[in-house]
Design a protein around this motif. Structure first.
Motif, PDB file in Angstrom:
ATOM      1  N   ASP A 133      41.666  37.139  39.786  1.00 35.71           N
ATOM      2  CA  ASP A 133      42.390  36.339  40.774  1.00 35.71           C
ATOM      3  C   ASP A 133      41.426  36.149  41.942  1.00 35.71           C
ATOM      4  O   ASP A 133      41.420  36.934  42.886  1.00 35.71           O
ATOM      5  N   GLU A 163      42.614  41.756  37.258  1.00 37.11           N
ATOM      6  CA  GLU A 163      44.042  41.972  36.998  1.00 37.11           C
ATOM      7  C   GLU A 163      44.341  41.862  35.508  1.00 37.11           C
ATOM      8  O   GLU A 163      43.724  41.055  34.810  1.00 37.11           O
ATOM      9  N   LYS A 177      44.056  30.843  47.233  1.00 37.49           N
ATOM     10  CA  LYS A 177      44.343  31.539  45.980  1.00 37.49           C
ATOM     11  C   LYS A 177      44.409  30.643  44.756  1.00 37.49           C
ATOM     12  O   LYS A 177      44.260  31.126  43.641  1.00 37.49           O
ATOM     13  N   THR A 237      46.172  43.482  41.485  1.00 35.63           N
ATOM     14  CA  THR A 237      44.847  44.114  41.425  1.00 35.63           C
ATOM     15  C   THR A 237      44.862  45.534  41.980  1.00 35.63           C
ATOM     16  O   THR A 237      45.590  45.814  42.946  1.00 35.63           O
ATOM     17  N   GLU A 270      39.372  39.946  42.346  1.00 33.50           N
ATOM     18  CA  GLU A 270      40.526  40.835  42.128  1.00 33.50           C
ATOM     19  C   GLU A 270      40.727  40.875  40.619  1.00 33.50           C
ATOM     20  O   GLU A 270      41.197  39.896  40.036  1.00 33.50           O
TER      21      GLU A 270
END
Ligand code: ZN
Length: 203
Positions: A85, A56, A106, A175, A54
């Motif tokens: 991420d 970002e 995460k 994202t 992701e």
């Protein structure tokens, strides 16, 4: 330092995840041990078979602040960077199904590679910054801050109602669409506007 991440901050990404567009920012944290700097490799973790990228934009906090009003939020950050991420999508699906927190999916070690930061004065308009991610030279995600559901200033204000922001903290701002799996041997290269700002290998 701490890393504050915003989920589903681009409507098209919420859509691809079959999730509703949020009415207030979705917030979660990563610990300092998630950070990878200096284009060091990302080591694919043993516990997952489905790690997704992701890409970002990141804002870097430069001042202690709490209960920051949106109109003063821009005084609390001075640099913009780009990062990944990383998300263990298989673990996240298990967490979501059980209604459990996301941290294992995460916030694991190395889940936040961070690239070069640029002074925000470099950008003519913070609400029109383009960025993209290439995997093995092919562009897979492309975003622009004009599509943010919550702007940088709104995020700083919102987050500071719950967490005291300190100099050196990062806010990962969400994202755009196009998330997907990475594999050992992939090379990820992220560009802020058209400047290469992050470049590393998955091992
Ligand atoms: Zn994210």
């Amino acid at each position: 330092m701490k890393i504050i991440c915003i989920g589903r901050n681009y409507a098209e990404h919420a859509k691809e995840m079959n999730q509703p567009v949020p009415t207030e920012p979705v917030v979660f944290l990563k610990p300092e041990t998630a950070v990878i700097k200096d284009n060091q490799p990302f080591w694919y973790p043993e516990f997952s078979q489905d790690i997704h990228h992701e890409v970002e934009l990141i804002i870097r906090i430069t001042k202690l602040g709490r209960y920051i009003a949106p109109e003063f939020a821009s005084r609390y950050y001075d640099e913009i960077g780009i990062g990944i991420d990383f998300t263990a999508r298989d673990i996240q699906a298990q967490c979501k199904a059980k209604g459990l927190p996301w941290e294992k999916a995460k916030a694991f070690d190395g889940s936040a590679p961070v690239g070069t930061f640029f002074p925000k004065t470099k950008f003519a308009d913070l609400n029109a910054i383009g960025f993209h991610l290439d995997v093995n030279g092919k562009t897979v995600q492309r975003g622009n801050t004009k599509d943010l559901l919550f702007t940088f200033d709104q995020l700083v204000s919102h987050v500071s109602q719950y967490f005291t922001l300190k100099s050196g903290d990062y806010i990962f701002t969400g994202t755009p669409e196009g998330v997907g799996p990475v594999h050992r041997g992939d090379r990820l290269t992220a560009y802020l506007e058209n400047e290469k700002a992050l470049d590393f290998e998955v091992k």
